[in-house]
Design an enzyme around this catalytic site. Structure first.
Site, PDB file in Angstrom:
ATOM      1  N   GLY A  74      47.497  70.017  53.988  1.00 14.74           N
ATOM      2  CA  GLY A  74      46.360  70.434  53.167  1.00 14.74           C
ATOM      3  C   GLY A  74      46.542  71.867  52.687  1.00 14.74           C
ATOM      4  O   GLY A  74      46.433  72.174  51.495  1.00 14.74           O
ATOM      5  N   HIS A  75      46.859  72.746  53.638  1.00 14.59           N
ATOM      6  CA  HIS A  75      47.133  74.139  53.278  1.00 14.59           C
ATOM      7  C   HIS A  75      48.306  74.224  52.301  1.00 14.59           C
ATOM      8  O   HIS A  75      48.289  75.011  51.351  1.00 14.59           O
ATOM      9  CB  HIS A  75      47.493  74.961  54.519  1.00 14.59           C
ATOM     10  N   GLU A  96      38.829  71.017  48.695  1.00 22.46           N
ATOM     11  CA  GLU A  96      37.600  70.216  48.602  1.00 22.46           C
ATOM     12  C   GLU A  96      37.263  69.572  49.941  1.00 22.46           C
ATOM     13  O   GLU A  96      36.161  69.072  50.126  1.00 22.46           O
ATOM     14  CB  GLU A  96      37.764  69.133  47.528  1.00 22.46           C
TER      15      GLU A  96
HETATM   16  P1  AMP Z   1      41.175  76.335  57.260  1.00 17.65           P
HETATM   17  O1  AMP Z   1      42.478  76.893  57.727  1.00 17.65           O
HETATM   18  O2  AMP Z   1      40.801  75.051  57.951  1.00 17.65           O
HETATM   19  O3  AMP Z   1      40.075  77.355  57.221  1.00 17.65           O
HETATM   20  O4  AMP Z   1      41.414  75.903  55.762  1.00 17.65           O
HETATM   21  C1  AMP Z   1      41.908  76.808  54.810  1.00 17.65           C
HETATM   22  C2  AMP Z   1      41.802  76.203  53.443  1.00 17.65           C
HETATM   23  O5  AMP Z   1      42.545  74.970  53.399  1.00 17.65           O
HETATM   24  C3  AMP Z   1      40.362  75.855  53.052  1.00 17.65           C
HETATM   25  O6  AMP Z   1      40.166  76.147  51.685  1.00 17.65           O
HETATM   26  C4  AMP Z   1      40.307  74.366  53.309  1.00 17.65           C
HETATM   27  O7  AMP Z   1      39.339  73.695  52.531  1.00 17.65           O
HETATM   28  C5  AMP Z   1      41.704  73.949  52.917  1.00 17.65           C
HETATM   29  N1  AMP Z   1      42.033  72.661  53.537  1.00 17.65           N
HETATM   30  C6  AMP Z   1      41.957  72.347  54.856  1.00 17.65           C
HETATM   31  N2  AMP Z   1      42.316  71.065  55.043  1.00 17.65           N
HETATM   32  C7  AMP Z   1      42.592  70.545  53.830  1.00 17.65           C
HETATM   33  C8  AMP Z   1      43.001  69.263  53.345  1.00 17.65           C
HETATM   34  N3  AMP Z   1      43.202  68.240  54.177  1.00 17.65           N
HETATM   35  N4  AMP Z   1      43.189  69.115  52.021  1.00 17.65           N
HETATM   36  C9  AMP Z   1      42.977  70.151  51.164  1.00 17.65           C
HETATM   37  N5  AMP Z   1      42.603  71.381  51.556  1.00 17.65           N
HETATM   38  C10 AMP Z   1      42.412  71.576  52.862  1.00 17.65           C
END
Ligand code: AMP
Length: 282
Positions: free
Chosen positions: A38-39, A150
């Site tokens: 995702g990241h 998203e």
């Molecule tokens: P986090 O490290 O969980 O705070 O996420 C950092 C960024 O990655 C945020 O903008 C999340 O929405 C994005 N993100 C996390 N998981 C996914 C995913 N499976 N698909 C797309 N973006 C993601």
């Protein structure tokens, strides 16, 4: 390897030096690390759209509530650096708490109303922590574009709102949720799941397919769709509790009758792991 900065001042000096040499657009991907697909999608988008990409890795204490998983949240900066290198990231910012919250910090950012619904009801204070840290990081990096998934749809809407309201000159670029082949949305928290729990967690994605199928067949009553989703999800053994299933318009206003483009948002507990996900009605 990307350059690694712990201090905002050092990051700023570096970016200023680059700016003296040439003109470039700067993309920024804020994360809490433990980088997954995702990241990676966010980083790849930034790499495509900008000459320079900065990724931040910071597990922000103020967005975790008491009793939440701040301490046990997975952390591995070496691995994150390797992922960033593979993707051609220029700079990683991994600030200390002291850098982000200097002694005696008194200023917070709060987006009213949007922060009070859905996640906000179950994680009081969460979005204040998010809005505050994202404002600080945007000020530290001053990117042209910043990338948000998203997957955290309410967070994305709150960030869009805050940059608008606070006149922060950045383009917020939303990136679609990346899923594993079987549909589970990538999340750093998936590491908490046992194989059996993971199987139950798949009920979230499958409930979206169920809802979409009902809508395709002509059902538009939100209450009926939500009821079916709930019944389906709760038939899975490790699902402990559903915090909410909600159907809203793209701006998070609840809808009684579903249309294309609306969002279905779910938060639930699988074992002791809380998961969120959402679906754009097609
Ligand atoms: P986090 O490290 O969980 O705070 O996420 C950092 C960024 O990655 C945020 O903008 C999340 O929405 C994005 N993100 C996390 N998981 C996914 C995913 N499976 N698909 C797309 N973006 C993601």
């Amino acid at each position: 390897m990307p350059l690694l900065f712990r201090k905002i001042k050092e990051l700023r000096n570096h970016l200023n030096t680059l700016r003296c040499e040439r003109n470039f657009s700067l993309g920024f991907v804020p994360t809490m690390g433990y980088l997954h697909e995702g990241h990676k999608a966010l980083i790849k988008r930034s790499r495509l759209q900008n000459e320079v990409t900065v990724v931040s890795v910071y597990v922000n204490p103020t967005q975790f509530g008491e009793g939440e998983d701040y301490e046990r949240y997975p952390r591995d900066l070496d691995r994150d650096m390797a992922v960033c290198e593979e993707l051609g990231v220029d700079v990683v910012l991994a600030p200390t708490d002291e850098e982000i919250y200097p002694q005696g910090s008194k200023t917070e950012v709060y987006v009213r109303e949007l922060s009070e619904v859905l996640e906000g009801k179950f994680r009081p204070g969460h979005f204040k922590g998010v809005a505050t840290v994202v404002t600080k990081l945007l000020n530290a990096v001053q990117p042209d574009r910043a990338y948000f998934g998203e997957k955290d749809y309410q967070q994305l809407k709150i960030i869009q709102r805050l940059v608008r309201d606070l006149l922060i000159p950045v383009e917020i670029v939303p990136v679609e949720t990346v899923r594993e082949p079987d549909g589970l949305a990538y999340s750093s928290r998936n590491v908490y799941l046992s194989p059996e729990e993971r199987e139950s967690a798949l009920s979230i994605y499958r409930s979206f397919l169920l809802a979409q199928e009902m809508i395709n067949q002509g059902e538009s009553n939100s209450a009926i769709i939500k009821e079916e989703m709930e019944r389906f999800i709760l038939s899975h053994p490790h699902v402990k509790k559903i915090d909410y299933i909600e159907i809203t318009d793209p701006e998070l206003n609840p809808k009684e009758s579903v249309e294309r483009g609306d969002r279905i948002l779910v938060a639930l507990w699988v074992g002791s792991t809380r998961l969120i996900d959402n679906w754009k009605v097609g």
